[in-house]
Each structure stands twice: as structure tokens, then as C-alpha cells.
Design a protein around this motif. Sequence first.
Motif, mmCIF file in Angstrom:
data_model
loop_
_atom_site.group_PDB
_atom_site.id
_atom_site.type_symbol
_atom_site.label_atom_id
_atom_site.label_comp_id
_atom_site.label_asym_id
_atom_site.label_seq_id
_atom_site.Cartn_x
_atom_site.Cartn_y
_atom_site.Cartn_z
ATOM 1 N N SER A 1 0.797 -1.210 -0.014
ATOM 2 C CA SER A 1 -0.139 -0.061 -0.050
ATOM 3 C C SER A 1 0.780 1.076 0.104
ATOM 4 O O SER A 1 0.346 2.206 -0.132
ATOM 5 N N THR A 2 2.102 1.197 -0.046
ATOM 6 C CA THR A 2 3.028 2.367 -0.090
ATOM 7 C C THR A 2 3.501 2.404 -1.429
ATOM 8 O O THR A 2 3.379 1.768 -2.506
ATOM 9 N N ARG A 3 4.137 3.630 -1.749
ATOM 10 C CA ARG A 3 4.698 4.011 -3.055
ATOM 11 C C ARG A 3 5.876 4.721 -2.772
ATOM 12 O O ARG A 3 6.292 4.918 -1.725
ATOM 13 N N PRO A 4 6.832 4.756 -3.793
ATOM 14 C CA PRO A 4 8.245 5.405 -3.711
ATOM 15 C C PRO A 4 8.056 6.876 -3.383
ATOM 16 O O PRO A 4 7.146 7.507 -3.579
ATOM 17 N N LEU A 5 9.291 7.339 -2.843
ATOM 18 C CA LEU A 5 9.143 8.710 -2.490
ATOM 19 C C LEU A 5 9.383 9.663 -3.445
ATOM 20 O O LEU A 5 10.098 9.049 -4.558
ATOM 21 N N THR A 6 8.659 10.716 -3.517
ATOM 22 C CA THR A 6 8.908 11.836 -4.433
ATOM 23 C C THR A 6 10.190 12.384 -4.238
ATOM 24 O O THR A 6 10.946 12.211 -3.086
ATOM 25 N N PRO A 7 10.698 13.089 -5.283
ATOM 26 C CA PRO A 7 12.085 13.646 -5.110
ATOM 27 C C PRO A 7 12.028 14.594 -3.876
ATOM 28 O O PRO A 7 13.215 14.824 -3.170
ATOM 29 N N ASN A 8 11.034 15.181 -3.783
ATOM 30 C CA ASN A 8 11.006 16.394 -2.773
ATOM 31 C C ASN A 8 10.990 15.738 -1.394
ATOM 32 O O ASN A 8 11.790 16.009 -0.515
ATOM 33 N N ALA A 9 10.291 14.654 -1.161
ATOM 34 C CA ALA A 9 10.114 13.896 -0.153
ATOM 35 C C ALA A 9 11.476 13.108 0.299
ATOM 36 O O ALA A 9 12.011 13.158 1.267
ATOM 37 N N ARG A 10 12.220 12.733 -0.620
ATOM 38 C CA ARG A 10 13.316 12.176 -0.524
ATOM 39 C C ARG A 10 14.556 13.186 -0.150
ATOM 40 O O ARG A 10 15.444 12.776 0.947
#
Length: 89
Positions: free
Chosen positions: A28-37
Motif C-alpha cells: 500500500s506504499t509508493r516510492p518517495l517523491t524527489p522532494n520527500a527524498r
Amino acid sequence: MTGIDPAQMSKVQLNRLGAEARTVSLESTRPLTPNARRALARAATKGGCPRIGTGAKRINVTVEQSLLNKADACARRHGLTRAAVVRSA
């Protein structure tokens, strides 16, 4: 319900939040966005003094008590830390 202090939540709200947390799975999760990373990388770095020149080195020194008292008073008066007073001296 992010940003809410758990101490301010009712038992029902806490139970609901706990139930939601138990349903989170890898699927149910997704990869981090560049900003979140980038934000995660900033949060993971050590705090402390910014690097100046080649960086700082912690040392132990012996100082006369009266001089230390004066340095601490100066630091309080100017809103600085003891280390900042020593650096500026």
C-alpha cells in the motif's frame, strides 16, 4: 490525522489511528517523491555547528573558574553558547 498531538486525542481517535496504522503494508506504499527524498535526507543528517573551513575539532581545556564564570556571563548577556564565546575570543 498527521500533525495532531496524541495527548490531545480522544480514546476513539487513538484507536482509529492505531487501526489505520495496522493496515499499512508494503503493497500500500509508493516510492518517495524527489522532494520527500530530499526532506528525508536533510532530516537524517547530523545537526550541530556548520562546517567552517576544514571543520571543527572538540578539545578539552582547563580554564580558571573565574574566567569561565565571566565567559558564561558574557554568553548569557549576548544570548550565545559558551562555545560561541570561545570561538569569537
